[in-house]
Design an enzyme around this catalytic site. Structure first.
Site, PDB file in Angstrom:
ATOM      1  N   LYS A 120       0.824  -1.211   0.000  1.00 39.16           N
ATOM      2  CA  LYS A 120       0.000   0.000   0.000  1.00 39.16           C
ATOM      3  C   LYS A 120       0.855   1.257   0.000  1.00 39.16           C
ATOM      4  O   LYS A 120       0.474   2.266  -0.576  1.00 39.16           O
ATOM      5  CB  LYS A 120      -0.950   0.002   1.211  1.00 39.16           C
ATOM      6  CG  LYS A 120      -2.034  -1.035   1.057  1.00 39.16           C
ATOM      7  CD  LYS A 120      -3.257  -0.713   1.879  1.00 39.16           C
ATOM      8  CE  LYS A 120      -4.389  -1.649   1.497  1.00 39.16           C
ATOM      9  NZ  LYS A 120      -5.113  -2.183   2.622  1.00 39.16           N
ATOM     10  N   LYS A 201      -5.139 -10.562  -6.262  1.00 39.05           N
ATOM     11  CA  LYS A 201      -6.243 -10.883  -5.343  1.00 39.05           C
ATOM     12  C   LYS A 201      -7.496 -10.061  -5.674  1.00 39.05           C
ATOM     13  O   LYS A 201      -7.391  -8.880  -5.994  1.00 39.05           O
ATOM     14  CB  LYS A 201      -5.754 -10.541  -3.935  1.00 39.05           C
ATOM     15  CG  LYS A 201      -6.671 -10.886  -2.812  1.00 39.05           C
ATOM     16  CD  LYS A 201      -6.134 -10.334  -1.494  1.00 39.05           C
ATOM     17  CE  LYS A 201      -6.285  -8.830  -1.406  1.00 39.05           C
ATOM     18  NZ  LYS A 201      -5.997  -8.220  -0.123  1.00 39.05           N
ATOM     19  N   LYS A 204     -12.153  -5.547  -2.580  1.00 36.66           N
ATOM     20  CA  LYS A 204     -13.325  -4.663  -2.635  1.00 36.66           C
ATOM     21  C   LYS A 204     -12.945  -3.225  -2.939  1.00 36.66           C
ATOM     22  O   LYS A 204     -13.740  -2.469  -3.463  1.00 36.66           O
ATOM     23  CB  LYS A 204     -14.165  -4.759  -1.354  1.00 36.66           C
ATOM     24  CG  LYS A 204     -13.487  -4.396  -0.049  1.00 36.66           C
ATOM     25  CD  LYS A 204     -14.506  -4.428   1.086  1.00 36.66           C
ATOM     26  CE  LYS A 204     -14.029  -5.211   2.286  1.00 36.66           C
ATOM     27  NZ  LYS A 204     -12.689  -4.872   2.819  1.00 36.66           N
TER      28      LYS A 204
HETATM   29  P1  TYM Z   1     -10.631  -7.064   4.635  1.00 36.51           P
HETATM   30  O1  TYM Z   1     -11.720  -6.082   4.910  1.00 36.51           O
HETATM   31  O2  TYM Z   1      -9.666  -6.739   3.560  1.00 36.51           O
HETATM   32  O3  TYM Z   1     -11.254  -8.467   4.302  1.00 36.51           O
HETATM   33  C1  TYM Z   1     -12.187  -9.115   5.153  1.00 36.51           C
HETATM   34  C2  TYM Z   1     -11.914 -10.609   5.132  1.00 36.51           C
HETATM   35  O4  TYM Z   1     -12.039 -11.109   3.790  1.00 36.51           O
HETATM   36  C3  TYM Z   1     -10.859 -11.827   3.424  1.00 36.51           C
HETATM   37  N1  TYM Z   1     -10.604 -11.618   1.982  1.00 36.51           N
HETATM   38  C4  TYM Z   1     -10.452 -12.590   1.095  1.00 36.51           C
HETATM   39  N2  TYM Z   1     -10.484 -13.930   1.207  1.00 36.51           N
HETATM   40  C5  TYM Z   1     -10.309 -14.669   0.082  1.00 36.51           C
HETATM   41  N3  TYM Z   1     -10.077 -14.108  -1.141  1.00 36.51           N
HETATM   42  C6  TYM Z   1     -10.021 -12.770  -1.295  1.00 36.51           C
HETATM   43  N4  TYM Z   1      -9.806 -12.227  -2.503  1.00 36.51           N
HETATM   44  C7  TYM Z   1     -10.221 -11.943  -0.148  1.00 36.51           C
HETATM   45  N5  TYM Z   1     -10.247 -10.603   0.040  1.00 36.51           N
HETATM   46  C8  TYM Z   1     -10.466 -10.417   1.352  1.00 36.51           C
HETATM   47  C9  TYM Z   1      -9.755 -11.212   4.268  1.00 36.51           C
HETATM   48  O5  TYM Z   1      -8.659 -12.090   4.402  1.00 36.51           O
HETATM   49  C10 TYM Z   1     -10.484 -10.956   5.573  1.00 36.51           C
HETATM   50  O6  TYM Z   1     -10.506 -12.132   6.362  1.00 36.51           O
HETATM   51  N6  TYM Z   1      -7.159  -6.341   8.163  1.00 36.51           N
HETATM   52  C11 TYM Z   1      -8.457  -6.948   7.903  1.00 36.51           C
HETATM   53  C12 TYM Z   1      -9.547  -6.456   8.855  1.00 36.51           C
HETATM   54  C13 TYM Z   1      -9.263  -6.624  10.302  1.00 36.51           C
HETATM   55  C14 TYM Z   1      -9.266  -7.869  10.993  1.00 36.51           C
HETATM   56  C15 TYM Z   1      -9.035  -7.528  12.363  1.00 36.51           C
HETATM   57  C16 TYM Z   1      -9.431  -9.196  10.608  1.00 36.51           C
HETATM   58  C17 TYM Z   1      -9.028  -5.649  11.211  1.00 36.51           C
HETATM   59  N7  TYM Z   1      -8.918  -6.173  12.445  1.00 36.51           N
HETATM   60  C18 TYM Z   1      -8.952  -8.524  13.346  1.00 36.51           C
HETATM   61  C19 TYM Z   1      -9.345 -10.186  11.599  1.00 36.51           C
HETATM   62  C20 TYM Z   1      -9.106  -9.850  12.936  1.00 36.51           C
HETATM   63  C21 TYM Z   1      -8.876  -6.602   6.492  1.00 36.51           C
HETATM   64  O7  TYM Z   1      -8.441  -5.643   5.943  1.00 36.51           O
HETATM   65  O8  TYM Z   1      -9.855  -7.399   5.993  1.00 36.51           O
END
Ligand code: TYM
Length: 337
Positions: A120, A201, A204
């Site tokens: 990023k 990947k 969103k």
């Molecule tokens: P985020 O918002 O990017 O994504 C939410 C969840 O979706 C999963 N994910 C995917 N899994 C499979 N294929 C993909 N293309 C894909 N894109 C997203 C992510 O792995 C995630 O599980 N940092 C985290 C948010 C967060 C969090 C936490 C997660 C903040 N605090 C504490 C777990 C525990 C994030 O940006 O997720």
């Protein structure tokens, strides 16, 4: 009972990868309604709006997206009678304070090595301290709820590893304070790729109109996107991420939404060409999302109800997180009032 915590950032409309990698498993793991385990609310899910502020964003969009993501989780089956759902900033003081405490044991070098930070920050004119500290806030999210398991997609592996390291380091320095969490991943669909660029990947926050399946997309739009997915020039259906990233991704999506194995997905389509594979995957995705899409429309019509659920979730989350925060402060030698 195993304690579960996971989160999602309100940075765009939720896409299929979020369901396959995370949300689908959150819902599947919920205890039965009315059971003693449901009453415990040991599964905690969070819309992490403070994380969404670490990159450029529009304030009005953040407000709307936060409510929209919460309503998507509710429609997906995150039932507030069986788990805890809240917005991170509603318990923001506690999460921020815990982040500060963890900052004091986190190393500059280990944060600089985080691949998501590097990706990023790379090429950005302005890199915020918030973006650098993102994984420590995430560690605070997890550790404040005495979490055993963190169900996430593959891209969060390194972040959860850091949360483990920080918990262990803190326990070593200040005595047993934190539960050491572990990440869990789905057998298929841990990393769903962009349909147009299957080496990247699905995300969103990406501007890839044809490559990202949004879970609120119309069924006809979903079908069109999947039928236009980039594959390769032969017609051989097999799973090989290196040589056949596009086809492998379609097989992962199929396995992810039908709950079957990759091998079963290959067997289902190995005798047919790419056309049949794409139609089969499109049908499976549309079918998987249909009940969710219907509930989501109903929920979105009642924002007051969504806000009420989030307020109740935050109240309980604050109580729990505060108990862990006080324990943490005490262990560090801070004089409690
Ligand atoms: P985020 O918002 O990017 O994504 C939410 C969840 O979706 C999963 N994910 C995917 N899994 C499979 N294929 C993909 N293309 C894909 N894109 C997203 C992510 O792995 C995630 O599980 N940092 C985290 C948010 C967060 C969090 C936490 C997660 C903040 N605090 C504490 C777990 C525990 C994030 O940006 O997720």
């Amino acid at each position: 009972m195993t304690r579960v915590f996971s989160g999602i950032k309100p940075t765009g409309s939720v896409q299929l990868g979020n369901f396959c990698g995370a949300i689908g498993r959150w819902v599947d793991g919920l205890p039965d309604a009315g059971s003693p385990a449901a009453d415990q609310r040991d599964q905690v899910f969070c819309v992490v709006d403070l994380h969404a502020m670490t990159v450029d964003y529009e304030p009005e969009t953040l407000t709307a997206t936060t409510r929209q993501v919460a309503s998507i989780l509710l429609a997906a089956g995150i039932d507030p009678a069986r788990c805890l759902l809240f917005v991170q900033s509603h318990v923001g003081g506690i999460h921020a304070e815990c982040t500060w405490l963890l900052n004091c044991v986190a190393g500059f070098g280990e944060l600089r090595r985080q691949t998501q930070f590097k990706d990023k920050a790379d090429g950005s004119e302005h890199v915020s301290v918030g973006l650098f500290d993102y994984p420590v806030l995430m560690a605070a999210d997890i550790l404040l709820y005495d979490t055993d398991e963190v169900p996430v997609g593959d891209d969060q592996r390194q972040h959860v590893e850091l949360a483990r390291d920080l918990a262990e380091r803190w326990n070593h320095r200040f005595g047993n304070t934190f539960v050491v969490p572990r990440a869990t991943f789905p057998p298929a669909g841990a990393r769903i790729m962009d349909l147009q660029t299957p080496t990247k990947k699905m995300s969103k926050s990406d501007d890839s109109p044809q490559g990202v399946v949004r879970v609120l997309d119309d069924p006809a739009v979903i079908t069109k996107k999947i039928k236009s997915a980039v594959t390769d020039s032969d017609n051989d259906v097999r799973h090989d991420r290196e040589a056949k990233p596009g086809v492998s991704n379609l097989l992962e999506i199929y396995a992810g939404v039908t709950g079957s194995s990759i091998d079963a997905a290959v067997t289902a389509f190995s005798a047919s060409g790419y056309g049949n594979l794409k139609s089969g995957v499109a049908e499976a995705v549309v079918e998987y999302l249909a009940p969710f899409q219907q509930r989501s429309g109903e929920l979105m019509a009642d924002p007051g109800e969504i806000d009420r659920i989030l307020r109740a979730g935050a109240e309980l989350a604050a109580e729990r997180a505060n108990a862990v925060l006080q324990r943490t402060k005490r262990s560090a030698g801070l004089l409690l009032p």
